[in-house]
Design an enzyme around this catalytic site. Structure first.
Site, PDB file in Angstrom:
ATOM      1  N   HIS A  45       1.984   1.960  -3.197  1.00  0.00           N
ATOM      2  CA  HIS A  45       1.011   2.875  -3.793  1.00  0.00           C
ATOM      3  C   HIS A  45       1.476   4.324  -3.755  1.00  0.00           C
ATOM      4  CE1 HIS A  45      -2.568  -0.143  -3.148  1.00  0.00           C
ATOM      5  NE2 HIS A  45      -1.564  -0.644  -3.849  1.00  0.00           N
ATOM      6  N   ASP A  51       0.855  -1.186   0.000  1.00  0.00           N
ATOM      7  CA  ASP A  51       0.000   0.000   0.000  1.00  0.00           C
ATOM      8  C   ASP A  51       0.893   1.238   0.000  1.00  0.00           C
ATOM      9  OD1 ASP A  51      -2.273   1.838   0.521  1.00  0.00           O
ATOM     10  OD2 ASP A  51      -3.346   0.005   0.996  1.00  0.00           O
TER      11      ASP A  51
END
Length: 416
Positions: free
Chosen positions: A258, A235
């Site tokens: 991310h 993430d």
């Protein structure tokens, strides 16, 4: 991989931290008292619950009258520790938690029943805390990932509450340095309701496929510096949440993951106040986003005075990204949002000296609200090319207003 320490103009707060105007980061003195967890009954076999020994060592150190008492987790040892809170305030103005060995979370979600499954290790209400030592926090999150509702929404009995590994809550003037955190069930490090925090020389890793395993998440906090770290997770490498200000992220290698995200903000229709966020000298490698701001349609308030500077990109999917239109559909998916009259006002955002390659067609994507426009956006010295030979990249803007200067490639789509 050992990150290389660099010197930059980090501001008065950062210089105070790095050069030791508070003594938590100074070499140990002869007056220091050592509290080794082995002396408090830890078995260090990786199987026996050593939580009581860690708790006893911390309580002894925290109540010690000496300057800079230090809890020691010795090298070449594996410790199993269940959810535990290291509570402050402590008697000394500085206290150290020196991790040289490995601290392991319980690997099976079943053993968390009846315990705090939201957080694994919590440092709460401590001033002058130093967590350091080149040791490892191992979250053993793989069984949790297989139960995650966000990753398996149709699974019967999926888990909505999953533990965060290392939590810094209501702490002040504290440092986390030279620590490895791996395979957390959820976020690896959270800084919450804290101020004057330095996070440096961190090594944070989890598989690219692991859900919600943000490297460092900051929320409800002020004066936080994240510096000189390597983060590769499933993430955000660094995420910045609501009611946060004066946050600096610099000299970070990010990927996979991310990217660096501000948000998501305003999920519950609340008023957002996020400002003075500065991200510089970050290298993104194969991430799904580069520098991102994401807000929910129903949110209120503002995110302002934000800068992204001296950024390098290697095959990044969404290099420059604003999405002001987060929403939930009835089936739990996101996207295809109906227009709303509300929105978080995004303003005074600077993108400067951002270069590299994009793996998506839209290298600049600024999807701002039709009701609450993005204003005061500046693009300067941007050069982003496709990572595919012969292809061109584009910019896409919706209700994004601002100016550009110098080379901007792809061409700016900002409205004046």
């Amino acid at each position: 991989m050992k990150a290389v320490v660099r010197t930059e103009k980090l501001g008065v707060f950062a210089l105070m931290l790095i050069f030791g105007l508070f003594s938590a980061d100074l070499p140990f003195s002869s007056a220091q008292t050592i509290f080794n967890v082995l002396d408090y009954g830890a078995k260090a076999d990786g199987k026996t619950d050593d939580s009581n020994a860690f708790s006893a060592a911390w309580k002894a150190a925290c109540s010690a009258a000496t300057q800079n008492p230090t809890v020691v987790v010795p090298s070449s040892k594996d410790f199993l520790v269940y959810p535990l809170t290291f509570q402050g305030p402590c008697k000394s103005s500085n206290i150290s938690f020196q991790v040289i060995g490995t601290i392991n979370a319980p690997s099976s979600p079943s053993v968390w029943r009846g315990r705090n499954a939201r957080r694994w290790l919590i440092f709460h209400g401590v001033t002058g805390l130093l967590i350091t030592g080149n040791g490892t926090f191992n979250g053993h999150g793989s069984e949790w990932w297989d139960l995650s509702c966000s990753d398996h929404p149709s699974m019967v009995g999926c888990a909505t509450i999953i533990p965060v590994a290392l939590n810094i809550i209501h702490c002040k003037h504290s440092t986390i340095s030279d620590i490895y955190t791996i395979n957390s069930a959820r976020y690896h490090v959270v800084v919450n309701q804290s101020s004057d925090i330095l996070v440096k020389n961190m090594h944070i890793t989890a598989p690219e496929s692991s859900p919600n395993t943000d490297g460092i998440h900051i929320e409800l906090s002020q004066n936080v510096l994240v510096n000189n770290s390597v983060i590769a997770t499933g993430d955000d490498c660094v995420s910045i949440g609501e009611l946060s200000s004066n946050i600096n992220v610099s000299y970070v290698t990010c990927g996979p993951g991310h990217g660096v995200s501000i948000g998501s903000l305003g999920r519950y229709g609340n008023s957002v106040k996020v400002e003075n966020i500065h991200v510089k000298k970050v290298n993104f490698k194969g991430t799904t986003n580069g520098v991102r701001i994401k807000t929910w349609q129903i949110g209120l308030g503002y995110a302002r005075k934000i800068s992204f500077e001296h950024i390098t990109l290697e095959s990044v999917k969404n290099p420059i990204y604003i999405d002001q239109n987060y929403c939930n559909n009835f089936d739990g998916t996101r996207g295809n949002c109906e227009p709303k009259s509300t929105g978080v006002h995004i303003s005074e955002v600077t993108y400067d000296d951002i270069v590299g390659t994009s793996s998506s067609n839209a290298a600049i994507y600024l999807n701002c609200s039709q009701s609450v426009a993005c204003t005061g956006i500046t693009l300067s010295n941007i050069k982003i090319e496709s990572n595919k030979s012969g292809q061109q990249v584009t910019s896409e803007c919706t209700n994004a207003h601002g100016t550009d200067s110098g080379v901007v490639q792809p061409k700016s789509c900002l409205q004046s």
